[in-house]
Design a protein around this motif. Structure first.
Motif, PDB file in Angstrom:
ATOM      1  N   PHE A  29      62.007  34.659  83.083  1.00 26.35           N
ATOM      2  CA  PHE A  29      62.655  33.359  83.187  1.00 26.35           C
ATOM      3  C   PHE A  29      61.675  32.206  83.007  1.00 26.35           C
ATOM      4  N   VAL A  30      60.473  32.328  83.584  1.00 22.34           N
ATOM      5  CA  VAL A  30      59.480  31.257  83.442  1.00 22.34           C
ATOM      6  C   VAL A  30      58.988  31.171  82.001  1.00 22.34           C
ATOM      7  N   ALA A  31      58.767  32.333  81.377  1.00 19.26           N
ATOM      8  CA  ALA A  31      58.345  32.332  79.970  1.00 19.26           C
ATOM      9  C   ALA A  31      59.396  31.678  79.087  1.00 19.26           C
ATOM     10  N   LYS A  32      60.653  32.015  79.302  1.00 19.37           N
ATOM     11  CA  LYS A  32      61.742  31.409  78.522  1.00 19.37           C
ATOM     12  C   LYS A  32      61.829  29.909  78.790  1.00 19.37           C
ATOM     13  N   LEU A  33      61.680  29.521  80.063  1.00 23.18           N
ATOM     14  CA  LEU A  33      61.749  28.108  80.429  1.00 23.18           C
ATOM     15  C   LEU A  33      60.652  27.302  79.734  1.00 23.18           C
ATOM     16  N   LEU A  34      59.471  27.920  79.588  1.00 21.30           N
ATOM     17  CA  LEU A  34      58.341  27.241  78.959  1.00 21.30           C
ATOM     18  C   LEU A  34      58.314  27.447  77.442  1.00 21.30           C
ATOM     19  N   TYR A  69      58.042  45.994  81.971  1.00 22.89           N
ATOM     20  CA  TYR A  69      57.151  44.959  81.450  1.00 22.89           C
ATOM     21  C   TYR A  69      57.940  43.934  80.644  1.00 22.89           C
ATOM     22  N   VAL A  70      57.334  42.748  80.532  1.00 19.22           N
ATOM     23  CA  VAL A  70      57.821  41.695  79.643  1.00 19.22           C
ATOM     24  C   VAL A  70      56.750  41.493  78.587  1.00 19.22           C
ATOM     25  N   LYS A  71      57.085  41.742  77.323  1.00 20.17           N
ATOM     26  CA  LYS A  71      56.114  41.606  76.225  1.00 20.17           C
ATOM     27  C   LYS A  71      56.276  40.232  75.603  1.00 20.17           C
ATOM     28  N   MET A  72      55.213  39.399  75.755  1.00 15.92           N
ATOM     29  CA  MET A  72      55.213  38.052  75.192  1.00 15.92           C
ATOM     30  C   MET A  72      54.309  37.990  73.969  1.00 15.92           C
ATOM     31  N   THR A  73      54.659  37.203  73.023  1.00 14.17           N
ATOM     32  CA  THR A  73      53.831  37.016  71.826  1.00 14.17           C
ATOM     33  C   THR A  73      52.478  36.436  72.229  1.00 14.17           C
ATOM     34  N   GLY A  74      51.408  37.032  71.735  1.00 18.24           N
ATOM     35  CA  GLY A  74      50.078  36.480  71.963  1.00 18.24           C
ATOM     36  C   GLY A  74      49.532  36.671  73.355  1.00 18.24           C
ATOM     37  N   GLU A  75      49.992  37.707  74.076  1.00 17.01           N
ATOM     38  CA  GLU A  75      49.435  37.921  75.419  1.00 17.01           C
ATOM     39  C   GLU A  75      48.245  38.871  75.380  1.00 17.01           C
ATOM     40  N   ASN A  76      48.088  39.612  74.282  1.00 14.77           N
ATOM     41  CA  ASN A  76      46.992  40.559  74.145  1.00 14.77           C
ATOM     42  C   ASN A  76      45.957  40.000  73.174  1.00 14.77           C
ATOM     43  N   PRO A  77      44.689  39.879  73.603  1.00 15.99           N
ATOM     44  CA  PRO A  77      43.656  39.315  72.729  1.00 15.99           C
ATOM     45  C   PRO A  77      43.489  40.051  71.404  1.00 15.99           C
ATOM     46  N   SER A  78      43.870  41.321  71.343  1.00 18.43           N
ATOM     47  CA  SER A  78      43.667  42.108  70.120  1.00 18.43           C
ATOM     48  C   SER A  78      44.762  41.885  69.083  1.00 18.43           C
ATOM     49  N   GLU A  79      45.766  41.058  69.394  1.00 16.13           N
ATOM     50  CA  GLU A  79      46.897  40.883  68.489  1.00 16.13           C
ATOM     51  C   GLU A  79      46.567  40.031  67.264  1.00 16.13           C
ATOM     52  N   GLY A  80      45.496  39.286  67.329  1.00 16.99           N
ATOM     53  CA  GLY A  80      45.196  38.372  66.228  1.00 16.99           C
ATOM     54  C   GLY A  80      45.969  37.086  66.409  1.00 16.99           C
ATOM     55  N   LEU A  81      45.461  36.222  67.280  1.00 21.19           N
ATOM     56  CA  LEU A  81      46.183  35.009  67.658  1.00 21.19           C
ATOM     57  C   LEU A  81      46.128  33.957  66.557  1.00 21.19           C
ATOM     58  N   THR A  82      47.224  33.229  66.423  1.00 21.67           N
ATOM     59  CA  THR A  82      47.317  32.167  65.404  1.00 21.67           C
ATOM     60  C   THR A  82      47.183  30.787  66.015  1.00 21.67           C
ATOM     61  N   GLY A  83      47.303  30.702  67.365  1.00 14.56           N
ATOM     62  CA  GLY A  83      47.271  29.401  68.028  1.00 14.56           C
ATOM     63  C   GLY A  83      48.625  28.733  68.081  1.00 14.56           C
ATOM     64  N   GLY A  84      49.676  29.473  67.709  1.00 18.02           N
ATOM     65  CA  GLY A  84      51.025  28.908  67.737  1.00 18.02           C
ATOM     66  C   GLY A  84      51.479  28.615  69.158  1.00 18.02           C
ATOM     67  N   VAL A  85      52.366  27.617  69.319  1.00 11.41           N
ATOM     68  CA  VAL A  85      52.818  27.203  70.647  1.00 11.41           C
ATOM     69  C   VAL A  85      53.657  28.277  71.329  1.00 11.41           C
ATOM     70  N   GLU A  86      54.158  29.241  70.548  1.00  8.82           N
ATOM     71  CA  GLU A  86      54.985  30.298  71.143  1.00  8.82           C
ATOM     72  C   GLU A  86      54.144  31.413  71.759  1.00  8.82           C
ATOM     73  N   GLU A  87      52.804  31.367  71.579  1.00  9.32           N
ATOM     74  CA  GLU A  87      51.922  32.417  72.073  1.00  9.32           C
ATOM     75  C   GLU A  87      51.490  32.145  73.514  1.00  9.32           C
ATOM     76  N   PHE A  88      51.445  33.214  74.303  1.00 12.25           N
ATOM     77  CA  PHE A  88      51.102  33.100  75.721  1.00 12.25           C
ATOM     78  C   PHE A  88      49.691  32.553  75.917  1.00 12.25           C
ATOM     79  N   LEU A  89      48.697  33.124  75.216  1.00 13.66           N
ATOM     80  CA  LEU A  89      47.305  32.713  75.414  1.00 13.66           C
ATOM     81  C   LEU A  89      46.998  31.342  74.814  1.00 13.66           C
ATOM     82  N   SER A  90      47.938  30.792  74.062  1.00 12.39           N
ATOM     83  CA  SER A  90      47.734  29.454  73.502  1.00 12.39           C
ATOM     84  C   SER A  90      48.214  28.367  74.457  1.00 12.39           C
ATOM     85  N   ARG A  91      48.862  28.770  75.541  1.00 13.93           N
ATOM     86  CA  ARG A  91      49.427  27.803  76.483  1.00 13.93           C
ATOM     87  C   ARG A  91      48.386  27.338  77.494  1.00 13.93           C
TER      88      ARG A  91
END
Length: 450
Positions: A29-34, A69-91
């Motif tokens: 719910f928090v991920a969706k809200l954000l 588990y809840v799988k979010m885009t960009g939560e794993n460093p090995s995924e190859g992050l793009t810096g998009g606003v939809e990515e967890f680690l970009s927040r």
């Protein structure tokens, strides 16, 4: 093993499934809200069994029912992050913190809500739990008897803990196996100090001292088994057993079963109180093959004095918060003692242990099942806050470290931390599952496993 497999499967699904789904809903719910992209909401691990897709998210049930588990885009460093606003680690850090912490928060809230409902429906607790520690029964050859503790002694302190109730005393003893306890005892206006070491006992290796409160009902005969020694001697339901041989049970602080086992004579004189008078019966105990103890064929009255209160919703909520705070303190106390090797890891339970306890609670009643669900939910919430990478607490710990050093950790370092955390988690799962299996083995096989 047979007990586990015969447990009520529905109760296991209800208890474990509910606490896992509530936990993952907190993250979801928090991920969706954000507006963080959620790729999957899964109950279980491994291959997908069934589910459905709605918008960007796949809602699935997986083959291994040991969590979710809840799988979010960009939560794993090995995924190859793009810096998009939809990515967890970009927040921003505060957003990542909220997503991580809401899983445990939801578990704690569930525990509070469930206990509030239980206490509002009926608040009932054994009276002896809140009473002072006055010794009523001492088991023969127990650490307490060997230390010279006597019936009527009041244990006023363990170490620095004073004015203990039976509940507090029992928990301290249970988590102190093979460790010396400094007791302060009040006996006939004298203060006596003794050091006693609780023995490790049972499948959970909990501490055992051998002292219990006195309960008059334990001496009262509830039922007589036909054809057994008590029936042949003329004992009746309602009889109160006051002496076995020359041992006055209440005065000596001894339990009936304990004294019977100590007497080796073929015939034992037992004095009962019936209709205002004492009667002496000659009873010939038999040796029970299963327990290897002498018995006479009676069922004793197990009725306990209960504290029953009708609580308002506000009072039930306050009592629930109070109990959850107490349980949280106990969890941290056990974890601290685990790290110090002061308690056995056998005191912990995993999925097999949860399934076994769920089956027992379901057979005991719906209230007990809900209480167990609350306890497991609180445990899941607290354990997920431990600073182990992969767990929610590990994510929070990384955010705290990055905040303190005022820069983000490199993706390579994050990846290594995640790998280490995954290995630690697998090892913990293996150890806890091994413990669960050992605890459901018959005693004849348990001795072959360390």
């Amino acid at each position: 093993m047979l007990e586990f497999f015969s447990a009520n499967i529905l109760s296991v699904v209800l208890v474990f499934g509910t606490v896992v789904i509530i936990h993952e809903l907190g993250h979801f719910f928090v991920a969706k809200l954000l507006k963080i992209r959620v790729e999957a909401f899964a109950v279980g691990f491994g291959p997908r069994l069934f589910g459905f897709r709605k918008a960007e998210t796949d809602y699935r049930v997986c083959a291994i029912p040991l969590g979710g588990y809840v799988k979010m885009t960009g939560e794993n460093p090995s995924e190859g992050l793009t810096g998009g606003v939809e990515e967890f680690l970009s927040r921003p850090k505060w957003q990542r913190f909220l997503v991580a912490v809401m899983g445990p928060v939801m578990n704690v809230l569930l525990a509070i809500i469930l206990l509030t409902a239980i206490f509002y429906h009926k608040f009932e607790t054994p009276a002896w739990l809140s009473e002072p520690v006055v010794v009523g029964i001492i088991e023969s050859n127990s650490p307490a008897e060997k230390a010279g503790i006597q019936a009527g002694d009041r244990i006023v302190a363990i170490g620095n803990q004073r004015n203990l109730t039976w509940e507090e005393f029992s928990l301290e003893v249970a988590t102190s196996a093979n460790r010396p306890l400094e007791l302060e005892i009040s006996r006939k206006d004298q203060i006596i100090r003794k050091t006693v070491i609780p023995e490790s006992q049972g499948k959970h290796h909990g501490g055992y001292l051998g002292v219990f409160p006195y309960s008059p009902s334990l001496s009262v005969v509830k039922n007589i088994v036909g054809g057994k020694p008590a029936a042949e001697a003329g004992m009746r339901p309602g009889d109160k057993i006051i002496k076995v041989g020359d041992v006055d049970l209440e005065r000596a602080g001894k339990d009936l079963a304990d004294v019977l086992n100590l007497y080796k004579d073929e015939t034992v004189p037992i004095v009962v109180w019936r209709n205002g008078q004492q009667l002496e019966l000659k009873v010939k105990p038999y040796l029970d093959k299963a327990s290897k103890r002498r018995m006479i064929g009676i069922e004793r009255d197990q009725t306990q004095k209960m504290i029953v209160r009708n609580l308002t919703v506000k009072e039930a909520f306050q009592e629930s918060v109070k109990q959850n705070i107490k349980f949280t303190g106990l969890i941290f106390d056990i974890l601290q003692k685990l790290f110090k090797h002061e308690v056995s890891i056998r005191m912990m339970s995993g999925p097999i242990g949860i399934a076994q306890q769920s089956g027992i609670a379901a057979r005991s009643g719906f209230t007990d099942l809900v209480f167990l669900m609350a306890a497991i939910s609180l445990n899941l919430g607290i354990m997920n806050l431990l600073p182990i990478p992969v767990l929610d607490g590990g994510i929070i710990a990384i955010i705290v470290v990055e905040t303190l050093i005022r820069r983000d950790l490199s993706l390579r370092l994050r990846e290594r931390i995640t790998q280490v955390g995954f290995v630690v988690l697998i090892l913990l799962a293996v150890i806890i599952t091994y413990n669960d299996i050992i605890k459901v083995l018959p005693a004849s096989l348990e001795k072959y496993f360390p």
